[in-house]
Structure formats: C-alpha cells, structure tokens
Write a protein that holds these residues in place. Structure first.
Motif, PDB file in Angstrom:
ATOM      1  N   ARG A   1       0.793  -1.225   0.000  1.00  0.00           N
ATOM      2  CA  ARG A   1       0.000   0.000   0.000  1.00  0.00           C
ATOM      3  C   ARG A   1       0.829   1.281   0.000  1.00  0.00           C
ATOM      4  O   ARG A   1       0.402   2.301  -0.534  1.00  0.00           O
ATOM      5  CB  ARG A   1      -0.902   0.025   1.249  1.00  0.00           C
ATOM      6  CG  ARG A   1      -1.985  -1.021   1.267  1.00  0.00           C
ATOM      7  CD  ARG A   1      -3.186  -0.569   0.473  1.00  0.00           C
ATOM      8  NE  ARG A   1      -4.276  -1.550   0.476  1.00  0.00           N
ATOM      9  CZ  ARG A   1      -5.428  -1.352  -0.139  1.00  0.00           C
ATOM     10  NH1 ARG A   1      -5.655  -0.226  -0.799  1.00  0.00           N
ATOM     11  NH2 ARG A   1      -6.366  -2.281  -0.110  1.00  0.00           N
ATOM     12  N   CYS A   2       1.983   1.234   0.618  1.00  0.00           N
ATOM     13  CA  CYS A   2       2.704   2.463   0.939  1.00  0.00           C
ATOM     14  C   CYS A   2       3.732   2.801  -0.139  1.00  0.00           C
ATOM     15  O   CYS A   2       4.330   1.912  -0.755  1.00  0.00           O
ATOM     16  CB  CYS A   2       3.412   2.284   2.279  1.00  0.00           C
ATOM     17  SG  CYS A   2       3.617   3.799   3.213  1.00  0.00           S
ATOM     18  N   ASP A   3       3.945   4.074  -0.333  1.00  0.00           N
ATOM     19  CA  ASP A   3       4.992   4.565  -1.218  1.00  0.00           C
ATOM     20  C   ASP A   3       6.337   4.036  -0.716  1.00  0.00           C
ATOM     21  O   ASP A   3       6.693   4.233   0.452  1.00  0.00           O
ATOM     22  CB  ASP A   3       4.978   6.104  -1.183  1.00  0.00           C
ATOM     23  CG  ASP A   3       6.005   6.719  -2.125  1.00  0.00           C
ATOM     24  OD1 ASP A   3       6.991   6.031  -2.456  1.00  0.00           O
ATOM     25  OD2 ASP A   3       5.811   7.880  -2.513  1.00  0.00           O
ATOM     26  N   PRO A   4       7.110   3.361  -1.583  1.00  0.00           N
ATOM     27  CA  PRO A   4       8.393   2.803  -1.132  1.00  0.00           C
ATOM     28  C   PRO A   4       9.319   3.844  -0.519  1.00  0.00           C
ATOM     29  O   PRO A   4      10.125   3.518   0.360  1.00  0.00           O
ATOM     30  CB  PRO A   4       8.997   2.213  -2.413  1.00  0.00           C
ATOM     31  CG  PRO A   4       7.834   1.964  -3.310  1.00  0.00           C
ATOM     32  CD  PRO A   4       6.836   3.041  -3.000  1.00  0.00           C
ATOM     33  N   ASP A   5       9.218   5.094  -0.954  1.00  0.00           N
ATOM     34  CA  ASP A   5      10.100   6.131  -0.435  1.00  0.00           C
ATOM     35  C   ASP A   5       9.804   6.473   1.018  1.00  0.00           C
ATOM     36  O   ASP A   5      10.663   7.002   1.727  1.00  0.00           O
ATOM     37  CB  ASP A   5       9.979   7.404  -1.284  1.00  0.00           C
ATOM     38  CG  ASP A   5      10.516   7.197  -2.694  1.00  0.00           C
ATOM     39  OD1 ASP A   5      11.350   6.294  -2.875  1.00  0.00           O
ATOM     40  OD2 ASP A   5      10.090   7.937  -3.601  1.00  0.00           O
ATOM     41  N   THR A   6       8.560   6.225   1.473  1.00  0.00           N
ATOM     42  CA  THR A   6       8.203   6.580   2.853  1.00  0.00           C
ATOM     43  C   THR A   6       7.976   5.359   3.741  1.00  0.00           C
ATOM     44  O   THR A   6       7.902   5.494   4.961  1.00  0.00           O
ATOM     45  CB  THR A   6       6.930   7.448   2.869  1.00  0.00           C
ATOM     46  OG1 THR A   6       5.846   6.699   2.272  1.00  0.00           O
ATOM     47  CG2 THR A   6       7.124   8.732   2.100  1.00  0.00           C
TER      48      THR A   6
ATOM     49  N   ARG B   1      -1.499   9.309   3.787  1.00  0.00           N
ATOM     50  CA  ARG B   1      -0.945  10.243   4.771  1.00  0.00           C
ATOM     51  C   ARG B   1      -0.372   9.500   5.980  1.00  0.00           C
ATOM     52  O   ARG B   1      -0.324  10.039   7.090  1.00  0.00           O
ATOM     53  CB  ARG B   1      -2.024  11.230   5.216  1.00  0.00           C
ATOM     54  CG  ARG B   1      -2.721  11.928   4.050  1.00  0.00           C
ATOM     55  CD  ARG B   1      -3.172  13.324   4.423  1.00  0.00           C
ATOM     56  NE  ARG B   1      -2.032  14.191   4.657  1.00  0.00           N
ATOM     57  CZ  ARG B   1      -1.982  15.131   5.614  1.00  0.00           C
ATOM     58  NH1 ARG B   1      -2.999  15.312   6.408  1.00  0.00           N
ATOM     59  NH2 ARG B   1      -0.906  15.866   5.757  1.00  0.00           N
ATOM     60  N   ALA B   2       0.063   8.261   5.751  1.00  0.00           N
ATOM     61  CA  ALA B   2       0.567   7.442   6.854  1.00  0.00           C
ATOM     62  C   ALA B   2       1.761   8.075   7.548  1.00  0.00           C
ATOM     63  O   ALA B   2       1.885   8.008   8.782  1.00  0.00           O
ATOM     64  CB  ALA B   2       0.935   6.050   6.338  1.00  0.00           C
ATOM     65  N   LEU B   3       2.634   8.711   6.772  1.00  0.00           N
ATOM     66  CA  LEU B   3       3.833   9.290   7.387  1.00  0.00           C
ATOM     67  C   LEU B   3       3.485  10.409   8.368  1.00  0.00           C
ATOM     68  O   LEU B   3       3.938  10.366   9.525  1.00  0.00           O
ATOM     69  CB  LEU B   3       4.803   9.779   6.313  1.00  0.00           C
ATOM     70  CG  LEU B   3       6.133  10.333   6.824  1.00  0.00           C
ATOM     71  CD1 LEU B   3       6.855   9.305   7.688  1.00  0.00           C
ATOM     72  CD2 LEU B   3       7.020  10.770   5.664  1.00  0.00           C
TER      73      LEU B   3
END
Length: 402
Positions: A210-215, A366-368
């Motif tokens: 689900r998450c952007d690999p960068d974050t 907006r997990a980060l």
C-alpha cells in the motif's frame, strides 16, 4: 515468503474474490431463509476492513447485511492468519452455528440496547447463519456535521456520550453477560494482540502493498518506536476494573442524526465490553482527529473542531484537581494513540486488492504524517518535563491536518 507472523504462503492465502463471492452468496441464502419469497438485491458493497458489508434491498426494505468469517478482520483473513481458503471454509461452517459468534453477540447487544433505558441504536432486522441484517438509518453522520458546523463540535460530540450515560454508570455491567461482551473491539486488547512480543515481522511488513516505497521505511521505524513507548505507557494505566460498560466502537461514522443535529442520534455497530467510559471518549476523539487528517479542512474549521475537542476534554475531566488531571489526561491520550495506531496499521497491512473506505485510502496516503504525530505525542507523554500536554497535542494535530 510471508507478510505476517502467522501468514500462510502467498499462493495458499484466501483471495478477495473467494471471500467476497462466498460472503455475497451467504447473504442471499440468509435473506431467503429469513424472508422466503421476497426478492433480494445486493445494492452496493460497503468497503470495510473488518467484515463484508453490503447494502441490500429485501422486498421493499433497505437493509445492511454484514458477515463475519471466523470472527477475524478481513485483513487478517486475507493475510492468511486462519490458513488456506479450504480450511477457512470448513471452519466457517462450524463457526456460523456457534452461539458465541461475533455477529450473534452484536445482534444480542443491539437488542439489549434497544430497551427504553438505553441509547437509540439501529434495529436488528434478522440474523441467520452468520449474517446480520440491520435497518438502514438515513441522515448525516457526526463526521459530516462536524465538517459543516465545526463551531458546534463540543455540543455535537456530547450528544452520543449523553446517549451512553446508562452504560457508563457503575453497575451497568450487570446488563451484559460476560460471554456476550465483544472484547475484540477493546482498544488496549487490540493493541496487545497486534503488537505482542512476536509482532516484529508484522510491523516490518506494514505498507508492503500500500505504501509509497520512499516513505515505507520511515513509517515502519516510527511505528516500531511508538509501539515500544506505548507498551511502557500502558503499564502506568489504571487496571481495567469497575462495573460500567463501554460502547466499544464509538466512531463519528457510527453516529447518525436521522432527524438533524438538534435531535437524538442513533448509534451503529456496538462492541459492548466492561470498561471505563474513557474508552468511548478516547475512540471518539481518535477517529475525529483522523477525519481531520483525511479531509484536511480549512485551518479555521480545523481549529474550531480542535477547540471543541479541548472543551469536551475539560468537561469530561469534571472536578478533577490539577494533580489528578495530569494522569487522567495521560490515560486518555495513551488510549487515543493506541487506537490511532491500531486502525492506521490495519489499513497499511491490507492487501492491495481489498477495497478500503475513503478514510482508509486517505490514511494510507498520509501514513507518514499520522505516524509522526503518534511518535511525537507518545514521546511527550514519556517526558517528565513536558507541560501543557493537551495544548501541545492539539497544536501537533493542527499541523498534520493543515
């Protein structure tokens, strides 16, 4: 390869298609058994990470049908925690007949609450073979109203809590047989179940689909640090004793105002358990903050809602003195952070093929910032020199919602 501590091999896990086809068929079969001869139309799927929910037309009535497979969340099921799909189907046939099934308990709770001394709740239309049908309750939710009339936040949020006064009184636990409680929706219980000593692999895999690999790496590290702090904070909380009941799943989207904001609300999806009224306050506040994070309203709206939350906290602290108020607030904020981490990590660990509600999709994006918020507030709670915990927390929320 696995994506969870007890996950089955990737190829052996249940698929979204298998689960959804099975659940839809069970809804049709259950409706036919309850209302023979009535036409049944599955109208719209309601995305959820807990169970399969569908709006349905049964004859002339609009109902909501919900299934539960083995009493676990869809995310856990799809990660393979209950084994392969043939194994799940075999065990589900037995589970649907159990008197302590999750939805059997939920139906019983709704019937208990529908008495004259309880809150207004959605009526049960029927339950059959692991499927519960409830009447539709039209109208704006608390989340809807907060965003359009933020100046009334304190008043609006007091209304569902006022409905729960009969549950929050000492002695109310006598109304519920201990076996009828839904401990699965306990904030602290869920936190301990998700983040026990063997949870390292679960945390490592958060956001894998689900998450952007960068974050993603930053999110995992923040969750890991926050979990460690919250385990320490949990040890400082009062023991969960008492004779009152908590509603257990009090969320803005579960509070509906069918007759408008000046009339009594109707509550959906109970999870009654023996617990402090603070459990309901913490979940209501946690999920309201996530509504702000997801919708990112105008800063003026955000500040009005946060001011309302501050007033709600003050009113709920009652006549506590300064010395008592600090540990009370730490307790509230600890439960709030646990709940925020519980639901955020559930969304992050959901397989990519599972439809998420709008809130879930936005929180994944907006997990980060959400995890940075939990990290910062949990650090504040462990800092003996920190002052003004409530004000600092509200400022941090405003930054994330900006």
């Amino acid at each position: 390869m696995t994506t969870g501590i007890y996950a089955a091999p990737v190829l052996a896990r249940p698929t979204v298609a298998e689960v959804f086809v099975h659940a839809a068929a069970r809804i049709h079969q259950a409706a036919a058994a309850l209302w023979p001869g009535e036409p049944v139309l599955l109208d719209a799927h309601v995305p959820s990470v807990t169970g399969y929910v569908h709006r349905a037309r049964v004859g002339e009535r609009t109902l909501y049908a919900k299934t539960s497979i083995l009493g676990v969340s869809l995310v856990s099921l799809l990660r393979g925690t209950c084994g392969t799909w043939p194994t799940v189907l075999q065990e589900q046939r037995e589970y649907e007949q159990r008197p302590d099934g999750l939805l059997v308990r939920e139906a019983a709770q709704l019937r208990i609450l529908s008495g004259p001394a309880g809150p207004q709740v959605c009526p049960v239309a029927g339950i059959q073979d692991g499927v519960i049908f409830t009447e539709a309750v039209p109208g704006p939710t608390l989340a809807d109203l907060l965003l359009v009339m933020p100046e009334r936040t304190h008043e609006l949020m007091e209304q569902p809590l006022a409905e729960l006064r009969p549950l929050h009184r000492p002695g109310a636990a006598r109304r519920l047989d201990p076996g009828g409680a839904i401990g699965e929706r306990s904030i602290a219980g869920t936190f301990l179940r998700k983040f026990n000593g063997a949870a390292a692999e679960y945390v490592d895999d958060l956001g894998a689909e689900r998450c952007d690999p960068d974050t993603r790496g930053a999110v995992v590290e923040l969750v890991r640090a926050s979990v460690a702090r919250l385990h320490g904070l949990r040890m400082t909380l009062p023991a969960p004793v008492g004779t009152s009941l908590a509603y257990g799943d009090l969320k803005p989207e579960h509070v509906v105002f069918p007759d408008g904001p000046d009339c009594r609300p109707v509550l959906l999806d109970p999870g009654l358990l023996r617990g402090s009224p603070m459990v309901d306050l913490a979940k209501l506040m946690s999920r309201t903050v996530l509504v702000l994070v997801a919708h990112r309203p105008h800063p003026t709206v955000t500040r009005q809602i946060l001011d309302g939350l501050a007033l709600l906290t003050l009113s709920r602290a009652g006549n506590l003195g300064v010395r008592e108020r600090r540990p009370w607030l730490r307790h509230l904020l600890t439960l709030w952070l646990m709940d925020t981490l519980n639901i955020t990590t559930t969304y992050l660990s959901a397989p990519a093929a599972l439809p998420l509600p709008r809130l879930g999709l936005t929180l994944v994006e907006r997990a980060l910032p959400v995890c940075l918020l939990v990290d910062a507030v949990s650090a504040d709670l462990l800092d003996p020199a920190a002052r003004g915990m409530g004000d600092r927390t509200l400022d941090r929320i405003a930054e994330v919602a900006a």
